[in-house]
Design an enzyme around this catalytic site. Structure first.
Site, PDB file in Angstrom:
ATOM      1  N   LYS A   1       0.816  -1.215   0.000  1.00 23.53           N
ATOM      2  CA  LYS A   1       0.000   0.000   0.000  1.00 23.53           C
ATOM      3  C   LYS A   1       0.854   1.272   0.000  1.00 23.53           C
ATOM      4  CE  LYS A   1      -0.733   0.482   5.014  1.00 23.53           C
ATOM      5  NZ  LYS A   1      -1.748   0.599   6.083  1.00 23.53           N
ATOM      6  N   ASP A   2       2.153   1.147   0.331  1.00 23.82           N
ATOM      7  CA  ASP A   2       3.036   2.314   0.325  1.00 23.82           C
ATOM      8  C   ASP A   2       3.579   2.647  -1.066  1.00 23.82           C
ATOM      9  OD1 ASP A   2       2.768   2.616   3.059  1.00 23.82           O
ATOM     10  OD2 ASP A   2       4.592   1.508   3.537  1.00 23.82           O
TER      11      ASP A   2
ATOM     12  N   VAL B   1       4.395   0.575  15.612  1.00 24.48           N
ATOM     13  CA  VAL B   1       3.225  -0.040  16.232  1.00 24.48           C
ATOM     14  C   VAL B   1       3.283   0.087  17.750  1.00 24.48           C
ATOM     15  CG1 VAL B   1       2.036  -2.233  16.633  1.00 24.48           C
ATOM     16  CG2 VAL B   1       2.775  -1.620  14.314  1.00 24.48           C
TER      17      VAL B   1
ATOM     18  N   ARG C   1      -7.544   8.268   5.083  1.00 21.89           N
ATOM     19  CA  ARG C   1      -8.661   7.388   4.727  1.00 21.89           C
ATOM     20  C   ARG C   1      -9.433   6.961   5.966  1.00 21.89           C
ATOM     21  NH1 ARG C   1      -8.926   2.184   5.650  1.00 21.89           N
ATOM     22  NH2 ARG C   1      -6.705   2.163   6.140  1.00 21.89           N
ATOM     23  N   ARG C   2      -8.718   6.566   7.018  1.00 21.77           N
ATOM     24  CA  ARG C   2      -9.392   6.160   8.249  1.00 21.77           C
ATOM     25  C   ARG C   2     -10.068   7.354   8.927  1.00 21.77           C
ATOM     26  NH1 ARG C   2      -4.166   3.180   9.620  1.00 21.77           N
ATOM     27  NH2 ARG C   2      -4.442   1.101   8.723  1.00 21.77           N
TER      28      ARG C   2
ATOM     29  N   ARG D   1       2.333   3.574  18.913  1.00 24.96           N
ATOM     30  CA  ARG D   1       0.900   3.864  18.792  1.00 24.96           C
ATOM     31  C   ARG D   1       0.096   3.122  19.853  1.00 24.96           C
ATOM     32  NH1 ARG D   1      -0.333   4.622  12.319  1.00 24.96           N
ATOM     33  NH2 ARG D   1       1.743   5.341  11.737  1.00 24.96           N
TER      34      ARG D   1
ATOM     35  N   CYS E   1      -1.138   7.101  -2.271  1.00 23.65           N
ATOM     36  CA  CYS E   1      -1.396   6.043  -1.294  1.00 23.65           C
ATOM     37  C   CYS E   1      -1.922   6.596   0.021  1.00 23.65           C
ATOM     38  CB  CYS E   1      -0.120   5.234  -1.049  1.00 23.65           C
ATOM     39  SG  CYS E   1       1.284   6.212  -0.480  1.00 23.65           S
TER      40      CYS E   1
ATOM     41  N   ARG F   1       1.777   9.214  14.581  1.00 21.37           N
ATOM     42  CA  ARG F   1       2.904   8.652  13.842  1.00 21.37           C
ATOM     43  C   ARG F   1       3.661   7.714  14.764  1.00 21.37           C
ATOM     44  NH1 ARG F   1       5.743  10.606   9.622  1.00 21.37           N
ATOM     45  NH2 ARG F   1       6.733   8.581   9.868  1.00 21.37           N
ATOM     46  N   GLY F   2       4.649   7.046  14.206  1.00 19.55           N
ATOM     47  CA  GLY F   2       5.471   6.153  15.008  1.00 19.55           C
ATOM     48  C   GLY F   2       5.187   4.703  14.698  1.00 19.55           C
TER      49      GLY F   2
END
Length: 331
Positions: free
Chosen positions: A79-80, A148, A127-128, A151, A240, A145-146
Site C-alpha cells: 500500500k506504500d 506499532v 482514509r481512516r 501507537r 497512497c 505517527r510512530g
C-alpha cells in the site's frame, strides 16, 4: 558456499518482521540464504503526518538501493508503493496476503460502537480519519505517527493519552500482537486501503535468475486482488495516502457446466470508496469480474466513481467544514 541474497528493508519492527518472513519463505523454497540489509527512508526520518509526506516516502530509498545494486531485492508494504511503475524494477512476487481489514485497539476492551462521543481516536491515515468522521459518532480523531509499539502505548501504556487507535490488522498479526485487538472492523464500516495487508517483493528487471526465484513466492489470488485495487487508485490519480479505499475479494463462481467435470470460475468482487476528509461526502460503489480482468475492473469502478464526482472530493481541502454536499453511496 552460496553468497546470501541481500534483502533491503526498513528498520522498523514491522518491516523487519515481514521482511524476515519473506526471507524465510524464499530460503525454504529455494535453499538460498538471505541476509537483511537495513535501509533508512525519508519517512522514517520525519515526524510529519503521513498524508503530508508525499507518495512513496517509505519506498524511494529502497528503490535507490536496488538501482545502486547495494541490495538484490526489497520488500515493501504494497500500500506504500506509488501506482506508477519504477523503470528497471519489477514486482516479482506478491506473497499470500494477510487479513487486509483495519483493527481497533481501545481502552477497557471497548469496541467502536462502545466509544462515547468525544472519545479520542488516533490514526495515521486520512482514509481512516474520513471514514471515522463519516460514521457520525462525534469522535475526536487525531493524527498519530510512530511504530506499532509507539501507537499502542498511547492507548495501553502508563502515559496513555488516547481512548483508541486504528491500525492495519495485518501489521499486528505479523508482530504477533493480535491479542491486543479489541475489534476487527467490518469493511462496511471501515473499508481498507488499496493493497493493505499485501507485500510487494521487488527486484531489478535485469536479474532474470532472481525474478524467477522470487516468482516462487507469488500468490495469484493476492496479486489479482491488489491489481484490481491499485488500478482503481491509479485511475483516480490518487496517492497512497488519499482518502480512497478499496477491497477486492476472490470467490468461487458458478460451475460452467462444460466438459465432463464442471469448471469452477473464480470472480473478483471489488468495492471502492472515496470519502471527504470531514466525512460529509461519501461515495461507495462495487463491481465484479474475473481475475484475468482485475485491472480493468479497477479502472471501470474508478471511472464510475469519477462520473459521480469523486474528483471533486479528492480535490477538497482537508479543512473543509460541515455542510459540504452529501453525495450518498451505492453498492
Amino acid at each position: 558456499m552460496t553468497v546470501p541474497l541481500r534483502l533491503g528493508t526498513r528498520g522498523s519492527a514491522l518491516a523487519m518482521a515481514q521482511s524476515g518472513q519473506v526471507a524465510e519463505a524464499l530460503t525454504a523454497a529455494t535453499g538460498r540464504p538471505v541476509e537483511l540489509v537495513e535501509v533508512v527512508t525519508a519517512g522514517d526520518r520525519s515526524s510529519a503526518p503521513v498524508h503530508r509526506l508525499g507518495v512513496g516516502v517509505f519506498v524511494s530509498a529502497l528503490r535507490d538501493a536496488l538501482t545502486a545494486r547495494t541490495i538484490d531485492f526489497a520488500v515493501h508494504s504494497y500500500k506504500d508503493l506509488p501506482t506508477a511503475e519504477a523503470p528497471g524494477l519489477h514486482i516479482a512476487a506478491v506473497p499470500p496476503r494477510q487479513d487486509p481489514r483495519d483493527a481497533l485497539v481501545a481502552r477497557d476492551g471497548r469496541t467502536l460502537a462502545e466509544l462515547p462521543p468525544g472519545a479520542t481516536v488516533g490514526t495515521g491515515a486520512l482514509r481512516r480519519t474520513a471514514q471515522l468522521h463519516a460514521l457520525g459518532m462525534q469522535l475526536v480523531v487525531t493524527p498519530v505517527r510512530g511504530n506499532v509499539d509507539t501507537r499502542l502505548a498511547r492507548v495501553l501504556g502508563p502515559d496513555a493519552d488516547l481512548d483508541a487507535v486504528v491500525l492495519a490488522r495485518a501489521g499486528l498479526a505479523r508482530l504477533g500482537r493480535t491479542d491486543e485487538i479489541t475489534e476487527t472492523l467490518d469493511p462496511m464500516l471501515m473499508l481498507p486501503a488499496p493493497a493493505q495487508g499485501a507485500l510487494a517483493v521487488e527486484c531489478r528487471v535485469d536479474d532474470p535468475e532472481l525474478v524467477e526465484l522470487l516468482a516462487l513466492l507469488d500468490h495469484a489470488p493476492s496479486r489479482a486482488a491488489v491489481t484490481a485495487e491499485r488500478a482503481l487508485l491509479a485511475t483516480l490519480e490518487a496517492g497512497c495516502s488519499a482518502p480512497v479505499a478499496a477491497y477486492a475479494i476472490l470467490a468461487e463462481g458458478e460451475p460452467t457446466g462444460s466438459g465432463t467435470e464442471d469448471e469452477i470460475v473464480h470472480e473478483i468482487y471489488l468495492r471502492g470508496a472515496v470519502i471527504s476528509p470531514d466525512g460529509t461526502r461519501d461515495l461507495r460503489l462495487s463491481r465484479t469480474g474475473t481475475p484475468a480482468d482485475a485491472a480493468e475492473i479497477g479502472k471501470a469502478l474508478a471511472a464510475e466513481l469519477l462520473d459521480l464526482g469523486a474528483d471533486s472530493i479528492l480535490g477538497q481541502d482537508e479543512q473543509a467544514g460541515p455542510g459540504t454536499q452529501h453525495i450518498g453511496s451505492t453498492g
